[in-house]
Write a protein that holds these residues in place. Structure first.
Motif, PDB file in Angstrom:
ATOM      1  N   THR A  21       0.816  -1.213   0.000  1.00  0.00           N
ATOM      2  CA  THR A  21       0.000   0.000   0.000  1.00  0.00           C
ATOM      3  C   THR A  21       0.846   1.258   0.000  1.00  0.00           C
ATOM      4  O   THR A  21       0.374   2.331  -0.333  1.00  0.00           O
ATOM      5  CB  THR A  21      -0.912   0.033   1.238  1.00  0.00           C
ATOM      6  N   CYS A  23       2.019   2.917   2.542  1.00  0.00           N
ATOM      7  CA  CYS A  23       1.919   3.801   3.706  1.00  0.00           C
ATOM      8  C   CYS A  23       1.426   3.001   4.891  1.00  0.00           C
ATOM      9  O   CYS A  23       0.883   1.920   4.744  1.00  0.00           O
ATOM     10  CB  CYS A  23       0.972   4.974   3.450  1.00  0.00           C
ATOM     11  N   ILE A  25      -1.232   2.637   7.284  1.00  0.00           N
ATOM     12  CA  ILE A  25      -2.607   3.070   7.513  1.00  0.00           C
ATOM     13  C   ILE A  25      -2.973   2.942   8.981  1.00  0.00           C
ATOM     14  O   ILE A  25      -3.556   3.834   9.578  1.00  0.00           O
ATOM     15  CB  ILE A  25      -3.568   2.234   6.645  1.00  0.00           C
ATOM     16  N   THR A 211      -5.230  -4.177   1.628  1.00  0.00           N
ATOM     17  CA  THR A 211      -5.257  -3.008   2.507  1.00  0.00           C
ATOM     18  C   THR A 211      -5.866  -3.463   3.832  1.00  0.00           C
ATOM     19  O   THR A 211      -6.909  -4.118   3.831  1.00  0.00           O
ATOM     20  CB  THR A 211      -6.118  -1.880   1.910  1.00  0.00           C
ATOM     21  N   ARG A 237      -6.986  -4.133  -2.182  1.00  0.00           N
ATOM     22  CA  ARG A 237      -6.309  -2.850  -2.079  1.00  0.00           C
ATOM     23  C   ARG A 237      -7.240  -1.699  -2.476  1.00  0.00           C
ATOM     24  O   ARG A 237      -7.960  -1.763  -3.470  1.00  0.00           O
ATOM     25  CB  ARG A 237      -5.071  -2.835  -2.966  1.00  0.00           C
ATOM     26  N   THR A 238      -7.223  -0.647  -1.671  1.00  0.00           N
ATOM     27  CA  THR A 238      -8.031   0.536  -1.944  1.00  0.00           C
ATOM     28  C   THR A 238      -7.319   1.771  -1.436  1.00  0.00           C
ATOM     29  O   THR A 238      -6.571   1.707  -0.447  1.00  0.00           O
ATOM     30  CB  THR A 238      -9.422   0.436  -1.293  1.00  0.00           C
ATOM     31  N   ASP A 239      -7.544   2.897  -2.092  1.00  0.00           N
ATOM     32  CA  ASP A 239      -6.999   4.168  -1.622  1.00  0.00           C
ATOM     33  C   ASP A 239      -7.995   4.906  -0.737  1.00  0.00           C
ATOM     34  O   ASP A 239      -7.632   5.851  -0.040  1.00  0.00           O
ATOM     35  CB  ASP A 239      -6.628   5.062  -2.823  1.00  0.00           C
ATOM     36  N   ASP A 240      -9.273   4.504  -0.781  1.00  0.00           N
ATOM     37  CA  ASP A 240     -10.308   5.160   0.015  1.00  0.00           C
ATOM     38  C   ASP A 240     -10.581   4.317   1.253  1.00  0.00           C
ATOM     39  O   ASP A 240     -11.555   3.571   1.337  1.00  0.00           O
ATOM     40  CB  ASP A 240     -11.581   5.343  -0.816  1.00  0.00           C
ATOM     41  N   THR A 310      -7.787   6.178  10.334  1.00  0.00           N
ATOM     42  CA  THR A 310      -7.424   7.442   9.704  1.00  0.00           C
ATOM     43  C   THR A 310      -6.788   8.359  10.724  1.00  0.00           C
ATOM     44  O   THR A 310      -6.714   8.040  11.914  1.00  0.00           O
ATOM     45  CB  THR A 310      -8.666   8.146   9.107  1.00  0.00           C
TER      46      THR A 310
END
Length: 349
Positions: A21, A23, A25, A211, A237-240, A310
């Motif tokens: 990913t 990063c 998270i 993710t 995998r997702t960015d949101d 987050t």
């Protein structure tokens, strides 16, 4: 052999996820507030917030603080207990995670401490890079191999609750542990929250294309004590990430594991938008019951899960764009809500 292979694979999953990913998270800077008693001085806990403080029957000052223990179904679970006021709050929380220790009388039915009996916390030192070095006595090695990963999760998630700690290194009698001696979980790198907790993988997800999202579902013991259990689920995998968190809460827990859903499967997410210091989640009116109130458990789970995954510290919940929301426990959710300071209080202060 298969069991040892799974432990090693699960221990490495957090590292694999980070590589895929790009990063961290789960280790993105958010921490649940763990409370230091007023007047706490020069150690790791001095930067945490003030605690709810009470006086027990013996006249001793206590503070409500979080420890991680194992429930009857084997889940590593946070509990907020009344611990004695000390200078070293973080060290005290670890001491109260030792099986057979002073926390035993406070644990609800079915819960058990994970650190082996007789374990002593020789020292806990925090460096400027936010790494904590914990030195245990040799009794620490007397754990059950089936609890090896749970033990590591409990220690890591407990200490990384503190805002001054991001990673953990283990020692026994002053010597660094390079791997756990029974299940051979590698410890060549410091442990971090990115390892996940109560790890599970979606059937359609591969470790290298995943993710992680940590979701708070419900459980209940045989005395009707209801509590939240964090589960790190590896998804496609997702960015949101924020949207994925809510979608996974709606999807619900793995039915084979016996946890309870927090959101009804018919719940509809209309939008989720980041803002300055907060994130806003807008649901359709299917979030509300026949009494036009939202489930208190559902709202708390959404807040816990979003702030866990987050960097946002507050959550604004809406229904069809409106903020006039009342929960089933008659709390007003019309304003942004901070993450709860205490998760799963086992006592009432």
């Amino acid at each position: 052999m298969k069991h040892q292979h799974w432990i090693r694979s699960a221990a490495l999953a957090g590292v694999i996820v980070l590589l895929t990913t790009g990063c961290s998270i789960l280790g993105s800077g958010k921490k649940s507030d763990i409370d230091a008693p007023p007047g706490a001085s020069t150690d790791v806990d001095a930067k945490t917030t003030s605690a709810a403080v009470t006086v027990d029957m013996s006249g001793d000052i206590t503070s409500q603080m979080t420890v991680y223990v194992k429930d009857a179904k084997g889940f590593v679970t946070p509990l907020s207990l009344a611990l004695p006021k000390t200078v070293s709050v973080a060290k005290t929380t670890l001491e109260y995670m030792v099986d057979g220790g002073p926390e035993t009388s406070q644990l609800p039915s079915g819960f058990q401490a994970l650190l082996p009996k007789g374990t002593k916390v020789i020292s806990l030192n925090v460096k400027s890079d936010k790494s904590a070095i914990v030195d245990f006595s040799k009794e620490f090695l007397n754990y059950d191999v089936k609890d090896e990963r749970k033990l590591l999760e409990a220690i890591t998630w407990n200490l990384t609750n503190f805002q001054t700690i991001d990673k953990v290194q283990l020692r026994v009698d002053g010597k660094d542990l390079k791997e756990m001696p029974k299940g051979k979980t590698p410890l060549d790198a410091p442990l971090a929250r990115t390892m996940g907790i109560n790890l599970e993988k979606s059937e359609d997800t591969e470790f290298g294309q995943a993710t992680p999202v940590t979701l708070y579902f419900l459980n209940q013991n045989d005395q009707n004590y209801k509590y939240y259990v964090p589960v790190t689920r590896l998804i496609k995998r997702t960015d949101d990430v924020a949207k994925a968190v809510v979608e996974q809460l709606i999807k619900g827990p793995d039915q084979k594991k016996g946890l309870g859903a927090v959101l009804n499967a018919t719940t509809e997410l209309k939008s989720i938008k980041p803002g300055e210091g907060l994130i806003t989640v807008d649901f359709s009116n299917k979030l509300l019951g026949t009494d036009q109130k939202a489930s208190a458990d559902a709202l708390q789970s959404v807040i816990l899960s979003l702030t866990e995954n987050t960097t946002f510290k507050q959550v604004q919940i809406k229904v069809d764009g409106a903020v006039k929301i009342t929960s089933t426990d008659n709390q007003n959710y019309s304003k942004p809500v901070l993450r709860p300071t205490h998760i799963n209080p086992a006592i009432k202060l």
